[in-house]
Design a protein around this motif. Structure first.
Motif, short mmCIF file in Angstrom:
data_model
loop_
_atom_site.label_atom_id
_atom_site.label_comp_id
_atom_site.label_asym_id
_atom_site.label_seq_id
_atom_site.Cartn_x
_atom_site.Cartn_y
_atom_site.Cartn_z
N UNK A 133 0.83 -1.20 0.00
CA UNK A 133 0.00 0.00 0.00
C UNK A 133 0.87 1.25 0.00
N UNK A 134 0.49 2.19 -0.83
CA UNK A 134 1.20 3.47 -0.91
C UNK A 134 0.29 4.57 -0.38
N UNK A 135 0.76 5.28 0.61
CA UNK A 135 -0.03 6.35 1.23
C UNK A 135 0.65 7.67 0.95
#
Length: 350
Positions: free
Chosen positions: A106-108
């Motif tokens: 996941x990229x935040x």
């Protein structure tokens, strides 16, 4: 005449040779489901010949001369493919790429507008909300804020304290609640804040001179508190219960709120009661006095708080107004063993 025929034969041969010196490679790139793959990169290893598939998965490369070549195909989301073969004429080939099922973590992507404002300001500004106060709850509001760098609490007994920012307190700093200055804590060492910490929604702490905005008393800093929460439901409420074992403290905070169209209301109440502090010794030494403790308790450190407040407000897209009324009552003692001539040490109660 014979020489003319020989000359023409050599002429035709010279014209045909360039036509056979280049070959075309036409290909179709697809996945395992026979669907075309668009924008796949196709290149011949060891050369500068590069192509790309169109929206239908087709590509075309031109190669000079017959030779053994290796075509390399690469596409996003698929395993790369390398195919060697000999080119001696124009070719048409189909290529199948296998899907790469590797999943990325996941990229935040986040931004902090408050930090950007702080970096562009000459003042050191820190903002905390109600969640911070509840997570760092201590005996008083300033004790709850002591985790902020540069902010300290001067304790007055077990239930009261007054603020200090970077070592400056009293009349060197200002405390503001909903636009109203609190000057009671400036009078002396035994005067604390007269504020219900559970009724505060947001706190803004300015560390450094704020005289231009808040007056000459703000040379050390400003603590600006707001009770600006506006209900969103017709009826809502919350109840907090807390307890401590050391001084047998028990308390509750309750709030009822609601909103109908552009009008809203809030009502809150805080009740806290605590006994004398317990210590793991039967006596203590204060200056040259040995003071015996009854039941290992510091006498005169008990107290209680009884706070209540009501807010009535109106809010629209361009206008907001509210009426607030509150009452803060605190009765707390502090262990002050001060010697008097002809009398034993004693304690104070405020």
């Amino acid at each position: 005449m014979k020489l003319i025929y020989i000359y023409l034969a050599f002429l035709f041969i010279g014209i045909d040779l360039p036509a056979q010196s280049s070959f075309r490679i036409n290909g179709f790139v697809m996945n395992e489901d026979k669907a075309p793959i668009e924008a796949a990169t196709v290149l011949i290893d060891g050369s500068h010949i590069v192509g790309q598939t169109d929206r239908n998965g087709f590509f075309q490369l031109t190669l000079s001369g017959s030779k053994l070549v290796t075509i390399h195909i690469d596409a996003l989301g698929y395993f790369p493919l390398s195919v060697p073969f000999t080119v001696a004429s124009d070719l048409k080939r189909n290529f199948i790429l296998r899907k790469n099922d590797m999943e990325l973590n996941e990229v935040v992507v986040s931004g902090d507008s408050k930090r950007n404002i702080q970096m562009g300001s000459s003042q050191n500004l820190i903002k905390v909300n109600k969640s911070y106060i509840e997570e760092n709850f201590s005996g008083s509001l300033m004790q709850s804020l002591e985790g902020i760098p540069g902010v300290k609490a001067m304790n007055i007994g077990s239930g009261q304290s007054k603020p200090a920012i970077r070592g400056l307190g009293f009349n060197r700093m200002i405390v503001v609640e909903n636009g109203i200055r609190h000057e009671g804590q400036q009078w002396g060492e035994d005067h604390g804040l007269e504020i219900d910490q559970f009724a505060i929604d947001n706190i803004e702490i300015i560390k450094g001179p704020g005289s231009l905005l808040y007056g000459s008393d703000a040379i050390g800093g400003v603590i600006n508190m707001q009770s600006d929460y506006v209900p969103v439901n017709t009826f809502e409420g919350r109840l907090n219960l807390f307890a401590r074992t050391n001084n047998e403290s028990i308390g509750l905070f309750s709030q009822l709120a609601g909103r109908k169209d552009k009008f809203y209301y809030k009502a809150n109440m805080t009740l806290i009661d605590y006994a004398d502090y317990k210590v793991p010794t039967d006596s203590i030494q204060y200056y040259s006095y040995y003071i015996k403790l009854k039941d290992r308790r510091l006498r005169n450190t008990a107290g209680k708080e009884q706070n209540a407040g009501v807010t009535l407000g109106y809010i629209s897209e361009r206008f907001k107004s509210d009426f607030q009324i509150s009452n803060v009552y605190a009765k707390s003692g502090f262990f002050c063993r001060c010697p008097r001539i002809g009398s034993p040490p004693f304690g104070y109660r405020l």
